[in-house]
Every structure is written in C-alpha cells, then in structure tokens.
Design a protein around this motif. Sequence first.
Motif, PDB file in Angstrom:
ATOM      1  N   LYS A  22       1.190  -1.199  -0.243  1.00 24.04           N
ATOM      2  CA  LYS A  22      -0.028  -0.212  -0.004  1.00 24.04           C
ATOM      3  C   LYS A  22       0.934   0.488  -0.291  1.00 24.04           C
ATOM      4  O   LYS A  22       0.685   1.970  -0.713  1.00 24.04           O
ATOM      5  N   LYS A  23       1.669   1.249   0.649  1.00 22.68           N
ATOM      6  CA  LYS A  23       2.653   2.380   0.761  1.00 22.68           C
ATOM      7  C   LYS A  23       3.496   1.907  -0.303  1.00 22.68           C
ATOM      8  O   LYS A  23       3.673   3.738  -0.296  1.00 22.68           O
ATOM      9  N   SER A  24       3.886   1.482  -1.191  1.00 22.62           N
ATOM     10  CA  SER A  24       4.820   1.563  -2.106  1.00 22.62           C
ATOM     11  C   SER A  24       4.082   2.400  -3.698  1.00 22.62           C
ATOM     12  O   SER A  24       4.720   2.807  -4.158  1.00 22.62           O
ATOM     13  N   LEU A  25       2.631   2.619  -3.228  1.00 21.52           N
ATOM     14  CA  LEU A  25       1.962   3.568  -3.940  1.00 21.52           C
ATOM     15  C   LEU A  25       2.478   5.041  -4.191  1.00 21.52           C
ATOM     16  O   LEU A  25       2.619   5.630  -5.284  1.00 21.52           O
ATOM     17  N   ASN A  26       2.988   5.663  -2.871  1.00 20.57           N
ATOM     18  CA  ASN A  26       3.395   6.009  -3.115  1.00 20.57           C
ATOM     19  C   ASN A  26       5.080   6.989  -3.075  1.00 20.57           C
ATOM     20  O   ASN A  26       5.607   8.129  -3.842  1.00 20.57           O
ATOM     21  N   GLU A  27       5.768   5.742  -2.515  1.00 22.96           N
ATOM     22  CA  GLU A  27       7.144   5.665  -2.346  1.00 22.96           C
ATOM     23  C   GLU A  27       8.310   4.047  -2.057  1.00 22.96           C
ATOM     24  O   GLU A  27       7.147   2.823  -2.092  1.00 22.96           O
ATOM     25  N   ASP A  28       8.512   4.375  -2.541  1.00 23.90           N
ATOM     26  CA  ASP A  28       9.406   3.032  -3.014  1.00 23.90           C
ATOM     27  C   ASP A  28       9.773   2.519  -1.790  1.00 23.90           C
ATOM     28  O   ASP A  28       9.785   2.867  -0.960  1.00 23.90           O
ATOM     29  N   GLN A  29       9.359   1.116  -1.150  1.00 19.14           N
ATOM     30  CA  GLN A  29       9.443   0.388   0.372  1.00 19.14           C
ATOM     31  C   GLN A  29      10.823  -0.718  -0.085  1.00 19.14           C
ATOM     32  O   GLN A  29      10.667  -1.009  -1.083  1.00 19.14           O
ATOM     33  N   ASN A  30      11.457  -0.722   1.406  1.00 19.09           N
ATOM     34  CA  ASN A  30      12.160  -1.656   1.675  1.00 19.09           C
ATOM     35  C   ASN A  30      12.826  -1.860   3.326  1.00 19.09           C
ATOM     36  O   ASN A  30      11.735  -0.883   4.066  1.00 19.09           O
ATOM     37  N   PHE A  31      12.437  -3.691   3.521  1.00 18.25           N
ATOM     38  CA  PHE A  31      12.480  -3.538   5.222  1.00 18.25           C
ATOM     39  C   PHE A  31      13.083  -4.915   4.655  1.00 18.25           C
ATOM     40  O   PHE A  31      13.548  -5.908   4.252  1.00 18.25           O
ATOM     41  N   LYS A  32      13.860  -5.394   6.029  1.00 21.84           N
ATOM     42  CA  LYS A  32      14.786  -6.179   6.043  1.00 21.84           C
ATOM     43  C   LYS A  32      13.919  -7.660   6.352  1.00 21.84           C
ATOM     44  O   LYS A  32      13.210  -7.179   7.303  1.00 21.84           O
ATOM     45  N   LEU A  33      13.872  -8.937   5.968  1.00 16.21           N
ATOM     46  CA  LEU A  33      13.623 -10.084   6.182  1.00 16.21           C
ATOM     47  C   LEU A  33      14.432 -11.068   7.665  1.00 16.21           C
ATOM     48  O   LEU A  33      15.805 -10.408   7.241  1.00 16.21           O
ATOM     49  N   ASN A  34      13.833 -11.951   7.755  1.00 18.16           N
ATOM     50  CA  ASN A  34      14.704 -12.404   8.614  1.00 18.16           C
ATOM     51  C   ASN A  34      15.443 -13.904   8.087  1.00 18.16           C
ATOM     52  O   ASN A  34      14.534 -14.601   7.992  1.00 18.16           O
ATOM     53  N   ILE A  35      16.209 -13.606   7.901  1.00 15.60           N
ATOM     54  CA  ILE A  35      16.738 -14.717   7.045  1.00 15.60           C
ATOM     55  C   ILE A  35      16.590 -16.201   7.640  1.00 15.60           C
ATOM     56  O   ILE A  35      16.862 -17.079   7.430  1.00 15.60           O
ATOM     57  N   GLY A  48      21.191 -19.013  -2.964  1.00 11.91           N
ATOM     58  CA  GLY A  48      20.531 -18.150  -2.097  1.00 11.91           C
ATOM     59  C   GLY A  48      19.260 -18.043  -2.308  1.00 11.91           C
ATOM     60  O   GLY A  48      19.138 -18.774  -2.674  1.00 11.91           O
ATOM     61  N   TYR A  49      19.017 -17.106  -1.480  1.00 13.35           N
ATOM     62  CA  TYR A  49      17.303 -15.989  -1.493  1.00 13.35           C
ATOM     63  C   TYR A  49      17.553 -15.013  -2.848  1.00 13.35           C
ATOM     64  O   TYR A  49      15.918 -14.351  -2.104  1.00 13.35           O
ATOM     65  N   THR A  50      18.132 -14.648  -2.974  1.00 13.62           N
ATOM     66  CA  THR A  50      18.050 -13.562  -4.134  1.00 13.62           C
ATOM     67  C   THR A  50      16.987 -13.426  -5.331  1.00 13.62           C
ATOM     68  O   THR A  50      16.794 -15.496  -5.792  1.00 13.62           O
ATOM     69  N   PHE A  51      16.628 -12.790  -5.525  1.00 13.88           N
ATOM     70  CA  PHE A  51      14.503 -13.556  -6.862  1.00 13.88           C
ATOM     71  C   PHE A  51      14.019 -11.916  -7.029  1.00 13.88           C
ATOM     72  O   PHE A  51      14.680 -10.235  -6.048  1.00 13.88           O
ATOM     73  N   THR A  52      13.839 -11.327  -8.042  1.00 17.69           N
ATOM     74  CA  THR A  52      12.491 -10.787  -8.499  1.00 17.69           C
ATOM     75  C   THR A  52      11.339 -10.911  -9.601  1.00 17.69           C
ATOM     76  O   THR A  52      11.619 -12.032  -9.472  1.00 17.69           O
ATOM     77  N   ILE A  53      10.475 -10.732  -8.779  1.00 16.69           N
ATOM     78  CA  ILE A  53       9.305 -11.080  -9.420  1.00 16.69           C
ATOM     79  C   ILE A  53       8.547  -9.502 -10.006  1.00 16.69           C
ATOM     80  O   ILE A  53       8.909  -9.060  -9.184  1.00 16.69           O
ATOM     81  N   THR A  54       8.127  -9.851 -10.986  1.00 11.12           N
ATOM     82  CA  THR A  54       7.990  -7.836 -12.032  1.00 11.12           C
ATOM     83  C   THR A  54       5.878  -8.804 -12.495  1.00 11.12           C
ATOM     84  O   THR A  54       5.897  -9.723 -13.045  1.00 11.12           O
ATOM     85  N   LYS A  98      20.956  -9.609  -1.516  1.00 17.44           N
ATOM     86  CA  LYS A  98      21.832 -10.586  -1.011  1.00 17.44           C
ATOM     87  C   LYS A  98      21.644  -9.770   0.465  1.00 17.44           C
ATOM     88  O   LYS A  98      22.063 -11.005   1.508  1.00 17.44           O
ATOM     89  N   THR A  99      21.354  -9.302   0.830  1.00 17.58           N
ATOM     90  CA  THR A  99      21.662  -8.787   2.286  1.00 17.58           C
ATOM     91  C   THR A  99      19.948  -8.389   2.896  1.00 17.58           C
ATOM     92  O   THR A  99      20.038  -8.284   4.269  1.00 17.58           O
ATOM     93  N   PHE A 100      19.043  -9.332   2.035  1.00 16.18           N
ATOM     94  CA  PHE A 100      17.854  -9.698   3.054  1.00 16.18           C
ATOM     95  C   PHE A 100      16.496  -8.586   2.865  1.00 16.18           C
ATOM     96  O   PHE A 100      16.213  -8.814   4.176  1.00 16.18           O
ATOM     97  N   VAL A 101      16.753  -8.009   2.567  1.00 17.56           N
ATOM     98  CA  VAL A 101      16.428  -7.176   2.504  1.00 17.56           C
ATOM     99  C   VAL A 101      14.900  -7.199   0.619  1.00 17.56           C
ATOM    100  O   VAL A 101      15.404  -7.098  -0.312  1.00 17.56           O
ATOM    101  N   LEU A 102      13.265  -6.832   1.158  1.00 22.35           N
ATOM    102  CA  LEU A 102      13.222  -6.354   0.522  1.00 22.35           C
ATOM    103  C   LEU A 102      12.569  -5.866  -0.097  1.00 22.35           C
ATOM    104  O   LEU A 102      12.168  -4.482   1.255  1.00 22.35           O
ATOM    105  N   SER A 103      12.523  -4.945  -1.162  1.00 27.94           N
ATOM    106  CA  SER A 103      11.764  -4.259  -2.072  1.00 27.94           C
ATOM    107  C   SER A 103      10.661  -4.326  -2.754  1.00 27.94           C
ATOM    108  O   SER A 103      10.578  -5.459  -3.813  1.00 27.94           O
TER     109      SER A 103
END
Length: 113
Positions: A22-35, A48-54, A98-103
């Motif tokens: 919801k917040k990403s409608l106004n600005e890009d969002q990032n938050f750290k996941l617990n690996i 690893g756990y890196t990926f991109t979904i479009t 790689k830093t486990f931040v979901l964007s």
Amino acid sequence: MEERKYLATWKKYLPIIRLHLKKSLNEDQNFKLNITDFESAGDRGKSGYTFTITIENGKVINNISGSGVARDLFETLKSDEVVKSLFQDKSIKISVGKTFVLSIKTTHVSAFK
C-alpha cells in the motif's frame, strides 16, 4: 522441484508485505527479512534467496520457475484479496537481494503499450 517450503514463512510476513505494498503506491519500500525464517524452511545454499518478481495486472511477467522462494511469495500474495486488488492496473517489482532486504516498487500500468 521444491514443494512449497516457504509458504508458511511468507504467510507470516503477509501483513507487513500488504502494508508495504500500500505504501509503495507513494514511494518505494524496503524492509529487512529475518534470514533464519527462510533457512529453517529450506536451505538454499550457494544459490541463496535472491530473486525479482515483476507483476503486471496480477500476472508474473518474468520467469520465477527456478526460485521456490519467489514462487511461494507470489502464491501467498495472489491468495490474498487485499493484495489482489492492489495488483490491478499496476506494475509491481518485488525483489530480495543478498542483504535480505525485500524491496517493493510500484508504478501504474500505462494504457498505451
């Protein structure tokens, strides 16, 4: 092929992902996941756990078949009615690095292609 190991983990994160979508409608969002949440579900080792979904209009437009983590995230998102409504007329890019931040980056889909 992995058997949906990460569904329970993503379901745990769903409320916070919904909020950030919801917040990403106004600005890009990032938050750290617990690996450790993901490592306890299944060890990805060197891959690893890196990926991109479009996602455009609720459909994945890139190939995520090689990433069980990404597939399970999309499965979790598309099963949520609030999230499905947020997908309409939007292009959403969700990635984990790689830093486990979901964007999350959201743009409106143009009617002109």
